[in-house]
Design an enzyme around this catalytic site. Structure first.
Site, mmCIF file in Angstrom:
data_model
loop_
_atom_site.group_PDB
_atom_site.id
_atom_site.type_symbol
_atom_site.label_atom_id
_atom_site.label_comp_id
_atom_site.label_asym_id
_atom_site.label_seq_id
_atom_site.Cartn_x
_atom_site.Cartn_y
_atom_site.Cartn_z
ATOM 1 N N GLU A 83 -16.506 -2.644 10.809
ATOM 2 C CA GLU A 83 -15.302 -3.443 10.803
ATOM 3 C C GLU A 83 -14.833 -3.921 9.542
ATOM 4 O O GLU A 83 -15.723 -4.851 8.894
ATOM 5 C CB GLU A 83 -15.474 -4.409 11.949
ATOM 6 C CG GLU A 83 -14.224 -5.307 12.313
ATOM 7 C CD GLU A 83 -14.213 -6.391 13.331
ATOM 8 O OE1 GLU A 83 -13.658 -7.175 13.112
ATOM 9 O OE2 GLU A 83 -15.145 -6.127 14.120
ATOM 10 N N LYS A 267 -18.423 -13.052 19.902
ATOM 11 C CA LYS A 267 -18.105 -11.688 19.363
ATOM 12 C C LYS A 267 -18.075 -11.690 17.937
ATOM 13 O O LYS A 267 -18.783 -10.899 17.212
ATOM 14 C CB LYS A 267 -16.837 -11.096 19.641
ATOM 15 C CG LYS A 267 -16.819 -9.509 19.436
ATOM 16 C CD LYS A 267 -16.100 -9.409 18.165
ATOM 17 C CE LYS A 267 -15.858 -8.075 17.967
ATOM 18 N NZ LYS A 267 -15.215 -7.867 16.539
ATOM 19 N N ASP A 283 -33.288 -2.714 18.126
ATOM 20 C CA ASP A 283 -32.212 -2.541 19.299
ATOM 21 C C ASP A 283 -31.022 -3.741 19.334
ATOM 22 O O ASP A 283 -31.354 -4.754 20.057
ATOM 23 C CB ASP A 283 -33.229 -2.702 20.531
ATOM 24 C CG ASP A 283 -32.545 -2.174 21.813
ATOM 25 O OD1 ASP A 283 -31.396 -1.896 21.757
ATOM 26 O OD2 ASP A 283 -33.131 -1.881 22.708
ATOM 27 N N HIS A 381 -7.917 -9.907 6.669
ATOM 28 C CA HIS A 381 -8.586 -8.956 7.668
ATOM 29 C C HIS A 381 -8.042 -7.724 7.902
ATOM 30 O O HIS A 381 -8.511 -6.642 7.790
ATOM 31 C CB HIS A 381 -8.772 -9.708 8.872
ATOM 32 C CG HIS A 381 -9.437 -8.953 10.036
ATOM 33 N ND1 HIS A 381 -10.960 -8.757 10.028
ATOM 34 C CD2 HIS A 381 -8.975 -8.313 11.215
ATOM 35 C CE1 HIS A 381 -11.355 -7.924 11.111
ATOM 36 N NE2 HIS A 381 -10.276 -7.756 11.834
#
Length: 703
Positions: A83, A267, A283, A381
């Site tokens: 991202e 998030k 993980d 962004h």
């Protein structure tokens, strides 16, 4: 390790970044060479030993976030993430945190929990008594499963018994086995202990074992990170520091009250934590599961990080979440990139790695909330999103015609005065905008990936849809179904001529698609008509630069006067964009209103700017850049007197001059937008100083 403060790293080539990290000691020579040769990747053979049915290896970008200070130690943090803006925002957040000493972290214990879940227990109270009575024996039996773990200082540390409804009206018992797995992730270790202990536990409790597996809610591995941002650091890029702080605190409170907001809040945190987990071979799905379970531990989903105002007015942030990660074992031995990233971090222990992850999560949260509280999350962004899109990726169908290109513009001398018949000295930014037009069936669409725009033409924002309609009308073309794709190196609304460049590029692209011969003069005239849509009363300089792409002394006093210039050499310019766009039409109208009240005084200023532009043209051709820079400084003072500068633009000009620019001034209409700096011999230093202050730059290749 050396100082992790590395400015402008993103502007360098990949090779230069590797060289810099090696020179500073962050990369060992062997690791640097591995990266240069592209060998720090998982091969198909290694992948085949990891999972089943392998047919290839899927790649993701490996990057680094510099500038971190955690518990007084510098870190350059490796990240694997697809991202855009995550790494850039994180590095900037880490840089700003240095003003107050960086991040502090704490972790009281680092235990992984296994569960032996029993169903059909007839007497839960008796079962609990039996477990308590045999606690020491159970601990010894569990430790005997992995004697080498105990020898390394790890092993089973505690047992807990929990009751819960089994969903069928009965009671289930869960024995929690808390294991110190040292520096290993430990899933296999804990699962083996659970399976070995399950028969013994079932015999003691009188039930049947239903589950024997670890839990990813590692609430006995809680990590806390804290940071303080001073008001001074929040003031960078011209933001109101108090408003920025209060906006971040308000966003934190909203996340605490609204689970919909909390989900996005968290998030953003995991954007950073997951990227480090992937880079270090951990993980990340287990980390995600544990973090979100912890966020919902009180029966309502809430934020992992919170922000408040400090007693001294600063901004204080804290994050607390479970992080059980590893630095040895698992698949790390088979993944050369993960091993390299662990060497780069050199954390020393899994607990230290968890602390780095927590600090990264808190920094990422700050970056996101700061953007929300100031410029908005789209600023920067989405521009970075578009940067990675391949050319032509948004063309829907049909043959792609030859593109139309156009130049941007930068005015060195004469803004606003040029509207009143005075001269302006202007330079092109060649090839700044490219338009392609292809025929499609159905509704016409327009896409500008660099501005993150793609819409049916009728739904595009009004200026763009009006612009296309005006171009089609001037060319005598009907809308028979097109896909229009525009690639722009120019940010929107920053005084660099993007609207004129779009118009010229569209004229050329539609003309090519329709087989129409449109000469430069006609192209320029159409673009000038289009400029009325964007700027009301344009001077004509933007569309002329966009069309002819030549340095020029420009004047429009009843009739157009253009003298193209031949600089002795391309002038070394640095252009920096501010945090907010300038509104050209509004600024031109405001100056017009002020001139109406003080016409003689304003005309005297315009006359002075006219003289500066004429003299500046001669200096440009003579390559007398130092004197030209001083004229730019004078022009900026006059523009400030016209009330079109802003505190942020003044700060940018000051930074550029302090870094060695011969001259620096706002360019365009002002009220936001951009500054231009003339930098003979030191363009890189000036650009870095502006970048370090948070202002994006571009260095145009001016012909």
């Amino acid at each position: 390790m050396s100082d992790s403060r590395i400015g402008g790293l993103y502007r360098r080539s990949i090779g230069d970044r590797i060289d810099e990290l090696e020179a500073r000691g962050w990369l060992a020579p062997a690791d640097a060479e591995t990266l240069r040769e592209g060998r720090a990747v998982l091969g198909v053979g290694g992948a085949e030993r990891m999972i089943e049915n392998v047919i290839g290896v899927f790649g993701l970008p490996l990057a680094v976030a510099p500038n971190f200070v955690i518990d007084g130690r510098d870190y350059v943090v490796p990240m694997v993430v697809e991202e855009p803006s995550v790494v850039a925002a994180l590095a900037n957040a880490a840089r700003l945190a240095r003003a107050a000493g960086g991040f502090t972290v704490s972790c009281e214990e680092s235990l992984l929990t296994g569960q032996v879940v029993l169903l059909g227990v007839a007497d839960p109270d008796a079962a609990e008594g039996a477990i308590r009575a045999q606690r020491d024996a159970l601990l010894a039996e569990a430790d005997a499963v992995h004697p080498r773990l105990a020898a390394r200082g790890g092993g089973v540390r505690d047992l807990e018994l929990h009751r819960f409804d089994d969903g069928e009206g009965g009671t289930a018992l869960a024995l929690h086995i808390h294991v110190d797995t040292c520096d290993a992730m430990g899933a296999n270790l804990v699962n083996t202990i659970c399976e070995r202990l399950a028969p013994r536990v079932a015999a003691l409790c009188g039930g049947r074992p239903a589950l024997r597996i670890l839990s990813n809610l590692a609430d006995r591995s809680l990590v806390t990170a804290r940071v303080t941002y001073t008001l001074g650091s929040l003031a960078e890029s011209g933001a109101d520091p108090v408003a920025a702080r209060d906006g971040i605190v308000a966003a934190s409170r909203i996340a605490g009250a609204d689970p919909y907001r909390a989900a996005t809040h968290n998030k953003g945190i995991m954007n950073g934590i997951d990227a480090v987990a992937i880079a270090t071979g951990n993980d990340w799905r287990a980390v995600e599961a544990g973090a979100h379970a912890w966020a919902a531990r009180q029966g309502r989903y809430g934020p992992l990080a919170t922000w408040r105002t400090g007693t001294d007015g600063s901004l204080e942030g804290e994050i607390r979440l479970p992080l059980k990660v590893g630095t040895v074992g698992g698949t790390l031995a088979r993944n050369p990139a993960a091993r390299l990233c662990l060497r780069l971090l050199d954390t020393g222990s899994a607990r230290d790695l968890a602390g780095v992850m927590a600090a990264v999560g808190l920094a990422q949260n700050f970056a996101a909330l700061r953007a929300l509280a100031t410029t908005g999350i789209q600023h920067g962004h989405m521009r970075l999103h578009a940067r990675g899109k391949p050319a032509g990726s948004r063309v829907i169908a049909g043959p792609v015609d030859e593109p139309g290109t156009a130049a941007g513009k930068v005015i060195l001398l004469g803004e606003h005065a040029v509207v009143y018949g005075r001269h302006a000295l202007a330079l092109p930014i060649p090839g700044a905008v490219t338009a392609r037009v292809s025929a499609v069936r159905g509704t016409s669409r327009i896409s500008v990936p660099d501005w993150h725009l793609e819409h049916p033409l009728a739904q595009a924002d009004a200026p763009l849809s009006q612009l296309v309609a005006r171009v089609l009308g001037e060319l005598g073309l009907a809308d028979t179904g097109y896909h229009i794709e525009i690639a722009s190196q120019l940010p929107r609304g920053m005084g660099l001529g993007s609207s004129a460049a779009f118009a010229v590029a569209l004229v050329r692209a539609f003309a090519a698609a329709a087989g129409i011969d449109v000469d430069p003069e006609r192209t320029n005239a159409i673009a000038f008509e289009c400029e009325h849509l964007a700027h009301g009363t344009p001077s004509g300089v933007d569309n002329t630069l966009a069309t002819f792409a030549r340095p020029m002394l420009f004047r429009h006093a009843g009739e157009l006067e253009i003298r193209t210039l031949e600089p002795g050499q391309p002038p070394p310019l640095v252009i920096a964009t501010s945090s907010g766009p300038g509104a050209t039409a509004a600024q031109v109208a405001a100056v017009r209103a002020r001139r109406t009240a003080l016409a003689a005084h304003y005309d005297a200023v315009f006359d002075e700017m006219d003289a500066l532009a004429i003299e500046g043209a001669a200096l440009l051709e003579a390559n007398d850049l130092d004197r030209l820079g001083r004229l730019m400084n004078l022009c900026h003072g006059l523009l400030n007197a016209l009330e079109v500068s802003t505190p942020e633009l003044e700060m940018m000009v000051r930074i550029a001059r302090s870094a060695g620019a011969a001259g620096a001034k706002l360019t365009g209409a002002g009220g936001g937008g951009s500054v231009v700096a003339l930098c003979p011999g030191n363009a890189a230093a000036v650009a870095q100083a502006l970048e370090d202050a948070g202002f994006p730059t571009l260095v145009p290749a001016v012909s």
